[in-house]
Design a protein around this motif. Sequence first.
Motif, PDB file in Angstrom:
ATOM      1  N   GLU A  81      10.032  -8.902   4.574  1.00 20.54           N
ATOM      2  CA  GLU A  81       9.186  -8.982   3.009  1.00 20.54           C
ATOM      3  C   GLU A  81       8.593  -7.897   2.423  1.00 20.54           C
ATOM      4  OE1 GLU A  81       8.436 -10.571   6.045  1.00 20.54           O
ATOM      5  OE2 GLU A  81       6.191 -10.527   6.506  1.00 20.54           O
ATOM      6  N   ASP A  82       8.585  -6.940   3.533  1.00 20.28           N
ATOM      7  CA  ASP A  82       7.880  -5.582   2.973  1.00 20.28           C
ATOM      8  C   ASP A  82       8.588  -5.056   1.773  1.00 20.28           C
ATOM      9  OD1 ASP A  82       6.123  -5.882   5.062  1.00 20.28           O
ATOM     10  OD2 ASP A  82       7.025  -4.603   6.303  1.00 20.28           O
ATOM     11  N   GLY A  83       9.745  -5.384   1.634  1.00 17.44           N
ATOM     12  CA  GLY A  83      10.723  -4.578   0.723  1.00 17.44           C
ATOM     13  C   GLY A  83      10.300  -5.356  -0.735  1.00 17.44           C
ATOM     14  N   LYS A  84       9.314  -6.360  -0.843  1.00 15.49           N
ATOM     15  CA  LYS A  84       9.094  -7.179  -2.019  1.00 15.49           C
ATOM     16  C   LYS A  84       7.854  -6.529  -2.734  1.00 15.49           C
ATOM     17  CE  LYS A  84      11.518 -11.206  -0.818  1.00 15.49           C
ATOM     18  NZ  LYS A  84      11.521 -12.370   0.162  1.00 15.49           N
ATOM     19  N   TYR A  85       7.309  -5.770  -1.964  1.00 16.93           N
ATOM     20  CA  TYR A  85       6.071  -4.929  -2.552  1.00 16.93           C
ATOM     21  C   TYR A  85       6.230  -4.071  -3.575  1.00 16.93           C
ATOM     22  CZ  TYR A  85       3.261  -7.501   0.926  1.00 16.93           C
ATOM     23  OH  TYR A  85       2.545  -8.547   1.878  1.00 16.93           O
ATOM     24  N   SER A  86       5.276  -3.990  -4.563  1.00 14.24           N
ATOM     25  CA  SER A  86       5.564  -2.810  -5.638  1.00 14.24           C
ATOM     26  C   SER A  86       5.737  -1.418  -5.005  1.00 14.24           C
ATOM     27  CB  SER A  86       4.566  -2.968  -6.735  1.00 14.24           C
ATOM     28  OG  SER A  86       4.391  -4.314  -6.949  1.00 14.24           O
ATOM     29  N   GLY A  87       4.913  -1.469  -3.687  1.00 21.83           N
ATOM     30  CA  GLY A  87       4.901  -0.063  -2.886  1.00 21.83           C
ATOM     31  C   GLY A  87       4.384  -0.148  -1.594  1.00 21.83           C
ATOM     32  N   ASP A  88       4.724   0.550  -0.923  1.00 19.54           N
ATOM     33  CA  ASP A  88       4.235   0.444   0.768  1.00 19.54           C
ATOM     34  C   ASP A  88       3.639   1.794   0.981  1.00 19.54           C
ATOM     35  OD1 ASP A  88       4.180   0.214   3.477  1.00 19.54           O
ATOM     36  OD2 ASP A  88       6.055  -0.962   3.423  1.00 19.54           O
ATOM     37  N   HIS A  89       2.542   2.006   1.210  1.00 14.73           N
ATOM     38  CA  HIS A  89       1.726   3.239   1.430  1.00 14.73           C
ATOM     39  C   HIS A  89       1.125   3.356   2.766  1.00 14.73           C
ATOM     40  CE1 HIS A  89       2.258   3.527  -3.145  1.00 14.73           C
ATOM     41  NE2 HIS A  89       1.724   2.261  -2.910  1.00 14.73           N
ATOM     42  N   THR A  90       1.191   4.405   3.717  1.00 10.85           N
ATOM     43  CA  THR A  90       0.484   4.596   4.673  1.00 10.85           C
ATOM     44  C   THR A  90      -0.567   5.664   4.739  1.00 10.85           C
ATOM     45  OG1 THR A  90       2.636   4.050   5.771  1.00 10.85           O
ATOM     46  CG2 THR A  90       0.887   5.136   7.145  1.00 10.85           C
ATOM     47  N   TYR A  91      -1.712   5.295   5.076  1.00 11.14           N
ATOM     48  CA  TYR A  91      -2.858   6.454   5.010  1.00 11.14           C
ATOM     49  C   TYR A  91      -3.324   6.588   6.568  1.00 11.14           C
ATOM     50  CZ  TYR A  91      -2.853   5.346   0.060  1.00 11.14           C
ATOM     51  OH  TYR A  91      -2.550   5.355  -1.291  1.00 11.14           O
ATOM     52  N   VAL A  92      -3.302   7.638   6.882  1.00 12.72           N
ATOM     53  CA  VAL A  92      -3.620   8.039   8.373  1.00 12.72           C
ATOM     54  C   VAL A  92      -4.740   8.967   8.062  1.00 12.72           C
ATOM     55  CG1 VAL A  92      -2.944   9.017  10.417  1.00 12.72           C
ATOM     56  CG2 VAL A  92      -1.149   8.399   8.903  1.00 12.72           C
ATOM     57  N   LEU A  93      -5.824   8.323   8.742  1.00 19.56           N
ATOM     58  CA  LEU A  93      -7.282   8.770   8.747  1.00 19.56           C
ATOM     59  C   LEU A  93      -7.231   9.772  10.090  1.00 19.56           C
ATOM     60  CD1 LEU A  93      -8.769   5.320   8.047  1.00 19.56           C
ATOM     61  CD2 LEU A  93      -8.106   7.228   6.174  1.00 19.56           C
ATOM     62  N   ASP A  94      -8.179  10.825   9.524  1.00 21.29           N
ATOM     63  CA  ASP A  94      -8.535  11.689  10.671  1.00 21.29           C
ATOM     64  C   ASP A  94      -9.821  12.626  10.447  1.00 21.29           C
ATOM     65  OD1 ASP A  94      -8.419  13.190  13.100  1.00 21.29           O
ATOM     66  OD2 ASP A  94      -6.581  14.620  12.527  1.00 21.29           O
ATOM     67  N   ASP A  95     -10.292  13.299  11.476  1.00 20.46           N
ATOM     68  CA  ASP A  95     -11.250  14.282  11.148  1.00 20.46           C
ATOM     69  C   ASP A  95     -11.290  15.599  11.860  1.00 20.46           C
ATOM     70  OD1 ASP A  95     -11.856  12.634  13.489  1.00 20.46           O
ATOM     71  OD2 ASP A  95     -13.831  13.429  13.586  1.00 20.46           O
ATOM     72  N   TRP A  96     -11.587  16.562  11.300  1.00 26.37           N
ATOM     73  CA  TRP A  96     -11.578  17.961  11.786  1.00 26.37           C
ATOM     74  C   TRP A  96     -12.774  18.325  11.944  1.00 26.37           C
ATOM     75  CZ3 TRP A  96      -6.159  19.376  12.514  1.00 26.37           C
ATOM     76  CH2 TRP A  96      -5.287  18.686  11.826  1.00 26.37           C
TER      77      TRP A  96
END
Length: 464
Positions: free
Chosen positions: A149-164
Amino acid sequence: MSRLRIIDRSFLIRISMLFMFMAFGVAGFAAELKIEMTQGQWELKPGLSTSIWAYGGTVPGTPIIVRQGERVKIEVVNRLPAATNIHWHGLVLPNDQDGPFVEIQPGSSHTYDFTAGASGTYWYHPHLMPVLPQLDKGLYAPFIVLAPEDGKYSGDHTYVLDDWYLDARGKRLEGVASGDMERYGNIETVNGKTEEAIAPLILRSGELHKLRFINASTAAFHTIAISGHSFRVTHTDGHALAQPYSTDKVTLAPGERIDVELFASGKEGQRFEMTSSRRDLGIVIPIVYDKGSVPAVVSPFSAPQPRAYLAGPPDRPDFTLELSSAMGMMGGGGMMQGGMMGGGMMSGSSALRWTINGKSFPDTVPLDVAVGKLVTMRIYNRDMMSMMMGHQMDHPIHLHGTYFQVVSINGSAPKGELWKDTIPVPSGGYVDIAFVMTNPGTWLLHCHIIDHEDGGMMTAVRAK
Ligand SMILES: [Cu+2]
């Protein structure tokens, strides 16, 4: 030292990933991938670069995107000045593919070969002790197992959070900031970028996007809020929720993942944003509405069938763990090279160590379980010393080798079934979890605050 032109290389990697996916991304075929682990420089924003260790030269590293049931062969080449390995966080794999007991020496390579099981948002990172000096330099990347079903979204975005934790010129500062007990950053990034370097999310009215948040920080919890919209939370740690819910913010402990749906309810020309609760440290993701609109996209998400191990807290859990801390020498060798050195934590020859049932890894007592048998566990967070020092915190406990049902948090069952591989155990409270080990071997259970993991808050789960 690898000083390739990172942007060009990143672009090429993404293109080659796309090609790999098109060529091999079909169930029954194998995805073959080579990842070089290298030192380099990374631009967090224009004018601010820092030295990194990375998978494939980028932060986050090379994303691995496969389908359910797809065989994955990954050759990893270690061009770092230290031995390392890779743990595939959240994937259920045979024990010899899980990572922690592999050692890839500098100049050598290792091939992981496994089948990607259940769909979901996972990630990969080093798991050779001490983990902090490696993960903290940028060695992390998404591992996405796509559901149909993931292909049915208008977009698929990954957000990887980090701190430095850096000085004004981008040079890494050592240890921990004054007054801190863990290594927290003074600059926060999403997908390796901060402030104006963060790419906007482009929406059109009516679209439905899938967003996957991954917390790759070694200690920082991240809360991300959205303006003018709500998130619909569908998955925790890759597992579909029986009862998805709407919220305007999500919080992730280190190691956790949350998937949400974002319905584009705004109009052409409008602007919104997703921001961290510590906005001044740099995480602001602009949301920009593009021209035009589409007919409202309907969610392809369907809640899974019930599959609970338990309906409520067990009367007598098979195992009871107590998370705490103590002053004293660490067990084992080489453990003190982690985040606590040089940060004011040392006191003469003793140091704060992190414990499970009073002991620090590798002196913790292994937990013996039977393959295929239900295991119940209560985990208390009774860190009196930290509380006395005004340092109350949740410990996000991660279990390798399987996933677990969260049966209770402080005795209350979650609303709807909750399945995870990393659960924050609340300060002064407890959680009940239930799981079944499906693969034999020695697995690890540990706090995903890496200072605590390196400092001993880890034990083995031996499945036979
Ligand atoms: Cu912890």
